[in-house]
Design a protein around this motif. Structure first.
Motif, PDB file in Angstrom:
ATOM      1  N   ARG A  75     -17.281  15.658 -10.586  1.00 25.98           N
ATOM      2  CA  ARG A  75     -16.100  15.271 -11.377  1.00 25.98           C
ATOM      3  C   ARG A  75     -16.048  13.751 -11.498  1.00 25.98           C
ATOM      4  NH1 ARG A  75     -10.211  17.705  -9.943  1.00 25.98           N
ATOM      5  NH2 ARG A  75     -10.396  16.594  -7.945  1.00 25.98           N
ATOM      6  N   GLY A  84     -12.991  11.099 -10.110  1.00 27.70           N
ATOM      7  CA  GLY A  84     -12.148  11.933  -9.249  1.00 27.70           C
ATOM      8  C   GLY A  84     -11.751  11.182  -7.986  1.00 27.70           C
ATOM      9  N   ASN A  85     -11.310  11.932  -7.004  1.00 26.23           N
ATOM     10  CA  ASN A  85     -10.749  11.317  -5.800  1.00 26.23           C
ATOM     11  C   ASN A  85     -11.781  10.517  -5.003  1.00 26.23           C
ATOM     12  OD1 ASN A  85      -8.130  12.386  -6.244  1.00 26.23           O
ATOM     13  ND2 ASN A  85      -8.909  14.397  -5.607  1.00 26.23           N
ATOM     14  N   THR A  86     -12.955  11.098  -4.828  1.00 29.88           N
ATOM     15  CA  THR A  86     -13.939  10.400  -3.982  1.00 29.88           C
ATOM     16  C   THR A  86     -14.581   9.226  -4.719  1.00 29.88           C
ATOM     17  OG1 THR A  86     -15.628  12.064  -4.539  1.00 29.88           O
ATOM     18  CG2 THR A  86     -14.404  12.372  -2.487  1.00 29.88           C
ATOM     19  N   SER A 108     -19.898  13.375  -6.524  1.00 36.74           N
ATOM     20  CA  SER A 108     -19.029  14.422  -7.077  1.00 36.74           C
ATOM     21  C   SER A 108     -19.421  14.720  -8.515  1.00 36.74           C
ATOM     22  CB  SER A 108     -17.567  13.961  -7.048  1.00 36.74           C
ATOM     23  OG  SER A 108     -16.772  14.910  -7.736  1.00 36.74           O
ATOM     24  N   PHE A 126     -16.685  24.213   0.059  1.00 37.56           N
ATOM     25  CA  PHE A 126     -16.924  25.285   1.039  1.00 37.56           C
ATOM     26  C   PHE A 126     -17.319  24.726   2.412  1.00 37.56           C
ATOM     27  CE2 PHE A 126     -16.769  27.806  -2.730  1.00 37.56           C
ATOM     28  CZ  PHE A 126     -16.276  29.029  -2.321  1.00 37.56           C
ATOM     29  N   PHE A 127     -16.519  23.774   2.859  1.00 36.25           N
ATOM     30  CA  PHE A 127     -16.711  23.158   4.184  1.00 36.25           C
ATOM     31  C   PHE A 127     -18.037  22.412   4.322  1.00 36.25           C
ATOM     32  CE2 PHE A 127     -13.235  25.982   5.127  1.00 36.25           C
ATOM     33  CZ  PHE A 127     -12.487  25.291   6.059  1.00 36.25           C
ATOM     34  N   PRO A 142     -16.894  15.126  -2.385  1.00 34.82           N
ATOM     35  CA  PRO A 142     -15.843  16.079  -2.026  1.00 34.82           C
ATOM     36  C   PRO A 142     -16.399  17.104  -1.050  1.00 34.82           C
ATOM     37  CG  PRO A 142     -16.777  16.645  -4.169  1.00 34.82           C
ATOM     38  CD  PRO A 142     -17.469  15.389  -3.719  1.00 34.82           C
ATOM     39  N   VAL A 143     -15.497  17.804  -0.347  1.00 35.78           N
ATOM     40  CA  VAL A 143     -15.909  18.938   0.480  1.00 35.78           C
ATOM     41  C   VAL A 143     -15.950  20.168  -0.419  1.00 35.78           C
ATOM     42  CG1 VAL A 143     -15.280  20.429   2.413  1.00 35.78           C
ATOM     43  CG2 VAL A 143     -14.775  17.998   2.516  1.00 35.78           C
ATOM     44  N   VAL A 160      -6.055  16.489  -0.589  1.00 38.13           N
ATOM     45  CA  VAL A 160      -6.164  15.683  -1.804  1.00 38.13           C
ATOM     46  C   VAL A 160      -6.997  16.516  -2.768  1.00 38.13           C
ATOM     47  CG1 VAL A 160      -7.345  13.651  -2.719  1.00 38.13           C
ATOM     48  CG2 VAL A 160      -5.884  13.419  -0.723  1.00 38.13           C
ATOM     49  N   ASP A 161      -6.376  17.061  -3.798  1.00 39.11           N
ATOM     50  CA  ASP A 161      -7.069  18.087  -4.578  1.00 39.11           C
ATOM     51  C   ASP A 161      -7.204  17.742  -6.057  1.00 39.11           C
ATOM     52  OD1 ASP A 161      -8.478  20.425  -4.723  1.00 39.11           O
ATOM     53  OD2 ASP A 161      -6.724  21.738  -4.747  1.00 39.11           O
ATOM     54  N   GLY A 179      -9.486  19.413  -0.487  1.00 42.45           N
ATOM     55  CA  GLY A 179      -8.225  19.806  -1.110  1.00 42.45           C
ATOM     56  C   GLY A 179      -7.238  20.443  -0.155  1.00 42.45           C
ATOM     57  N   TYR A 180      -7.741  21.036   0.909  1.00 40.88           N
ATOM     58  CA  TYR A 180      -6.857  21.776   1.799  1.00 40.88           C
ATOM     59  C   TYR A 180      -6.612  20.995   3.074  1.00 40.88           C
ATOM     60  CZ  TYR A 180      -9.428  25.029  -1.146  1.00 40.88           C
ATOM     61  OH  TYR A 180     -10.061  25.609  -2.191  1.00 40.88           O
TER      62      TYR A 180
HETATM   63  C1  LIG Z   1     -16.487  24.545  -5.464  1.00 37.73           C
HETATM   64  C2  LIG Z   1     -15.378  23.895  -4.704  1.00 37.73           C
HETATM   65  C3  LIG Z   1     -15.258  24.137  -3.355  1.00 37.73           C
HETATM   66  C4  LIG Z   1     -14.270  23.498  -2.601  1.00 37.73           C
HETATM   67  N1  LIG Z   1     -14.200  23.741  -1.259  1.00 37.73           N
HETATM   68  C5  LIG Z   1     -13.278  23.092  -0.507  1.00 37.73           C
HETATM   69  C6  LIG Z   1     -13.229  23.293   0.909  1.00 37.73           C
HETATM   70  O1  LIG Z   1     -13.988  24.058   1.506  1.00 37.73           O
HETATM   71  N2  LIG Z   1     -12.292  22.603   1.610  1.00 37.73           N
HETATM   72  C7  LIG Z   1     -11.437  21.743   1.002  1.00 37.73           C
HETATM   73  O2  LIG Z   1     -10.605  21.141   1.705  1.00 37.73           O
HETATM   74  N3  LIG Z   1     -11.460  21.519  -0.344  1.00 37.73           N
HETATM   75  C8  LIG Z   1     -12.362  22.171  -1.115  1.00 37.73           C
HETATM   76  N4  LIG Z   1     -12.440  21.930  -2.477  1.00 37.73           N
HETATM   77  C9  LIG Z   1     -11.515  20.931  -3.100  1.00 37.73           C
HETATM   78  C10 LIG Z   1     -12.147  19.535  -3.300  1.00 37.73           C
HETATM   79  O3  LIG Z   1     -12.800  19.119  -2.117  1.00 37.73           O
HETATM   80  C11 LIG Z   1     -11.059  18.538  -3.659  1.00 37.73           C
HETATM   81  O4  LIG Z   1     -10.468  18.909  -4.889  1.00 37.73           O
HETATM   82  C12 LIG Z   1     -11.526  17.086  -3.742  1.00 37.73           C
HETATM   83  O5  LIG Z   1     -10.407  16.227  -3.831  1.00 37.73           O
HETATM   84  C13 LIG Z   1     -12.420  16.837  -4.950  1.00 37.73           C
HETATM   85  O6  LIG Z   1     -12.876  15.507  -4.939  1.00 37.73           O
HETATM   86  P1  LIG Z   1     -13.442  14.790  -6.272  1.00 37.73           P
HETATM   87  O7  LIG Z   1     -12.274  14.592  -7.193  1.00 37.73           O
HETATM   88  O8  LIG Z   1     -14.011  13.512  -5.810  1.00 37.73           O
HETATM   89  O9  LIG Z   1     -14.483  15.696  -6.825  1.00 37.73           O
HETATM   90  C14 LIG Z   1     -13.376  22.597  -3.253  1.00 37.73           C
HETATM   91  C15 LIG Z   1     -13.488  22.376  -4.638  1.00 37.73           C
HETATM   92  C16 LIG Z   1     -14.472  23.019  -5.358  1.00 37.73           C
HETATM   93  C17 LIG Z   1     -14.595  22.757  -6.841  1.00 37.73           C
END
Ligand SMILES: Cc1cc2nc3c(=O)[nH]c(=O)nc-3n(C[C@H](O)[C@H](O)[C@H](O)COP(=O)(O)O)c2cc1C
Length: 194
Positions: free
Chosen positions: A14, A17-19, A12, A89-90, A86-87, A168-169, A134-135
């Motif tokens: 970030r 962060g979460n992961t 990630s 855009f899928f 993190p995910v 988890v966002d 996040g979603y």
């Molecule tokens: C560029 C971008 C694209 C993302 N696309 C998705 C997505 O397609 N589906 C989803 O569920 N979350 C999406 N997210 C949300 C992140 O996956 C989510 O905030 C995650 O907890 C981040 O993990 P981290 O803190 O380890 O980076 C997106 C976030 C960013 C910045």
């Protein structure tokens, strides 16, 4: 017997962060079960994308001069890989995808040169995935899963386990999910076993 060696990669962009929090939990478990774990943060390294010049077709090695070489040597040597991402855009984030794509040289080694990476003794090579989105949508992890399955196959590793959590966002949201952190701990424990 030599301990199981694990490379844990936080991909990630970030920090903390979460992961990465999930990864830290799995690392703590693996260490407490006697594994030799190295954790790295991909954003500390310079790994650019594959340039599709096919130089790796010559000898199964990448000619681009950046930090990928460090990962190449580690991927050859370790028993386990635990990748956290993190995910986006899928799919997998660009940083992780760059690292995966650069492993085309391993694909060449395996499928064109027919050279596999041997297990160390009876310690089967294995790969694991930790991911958060996040979603709360169907199929959130399909893309990530598919990339990682094929990636681990290319590295001669069994895709042996995953913890994927949706909805988890915000940074720190993961702390509201002790069950997920427990699952990450259990994954770390499993990764430490031969
Ligand atoms: C560029 C971008 C694209 C993302 N696309 C998705 C997505 O397609 N589906 C989803 O569920 N979350 C999406 N997210 C949300 C992140 O996956 C989510 O905030 C995650 O907890 C981040 O993990 P981290 O803190 O380890 O980076 C997106 C976030 C960013 C910045």
């Amino acid at each position: 017997m030599e301990p199981v060696s694990i490379l844990a990669i936080s991909t990630s962009p970030r920090r903390n962060g979460n992961t990465e929090t999930m990864l830290d939990r799995s690392v703590a478990a693996a260490e407490s079960f006697g594994a030799r774990v190295e954790k790295v943060v991909l954003s500390d390294f310079n790994v650019g994308p594959c340039r599709e010049i096919y130089a790796c077709e010559k000898n199964g090695e990448c000619v681009i001069k950046d930090d990928f070489d460090i990962f190449y040597r580690k991927f050859m040597a370790v028993d386990r890989l635990v990748m956290a991402m993190p995910v986006f855009f899928f799919s997998v984030p660009a940083q992780a995808k760059a690292l995966v794509d650069r492993c085309q040289c391993f694909w060449v080694r395996k499928y064109k040169m027919e050279k596999t990476i041997p297990d160390r003794g009876n310690i089967r090579r294995r790969g694991y995935l930790l991911s958060a989105g996040g979603y709360s949508k169907p199929h959130t992890f399909d893309g990530v899963r598919k990339v990682m399955k094929y990636f681990y196959m290319t590295l001669d590793m069994d895709f042996a386990g995953e913890v994927c959590v949706e909805a988890v966002d915000e940074k720190g949201d993961i702390d509201k999910h002790p069950d997920v952190l427990k699952a990450a701990w259990d994954l770390g424990m499993a990764s430490a076993t031969p």
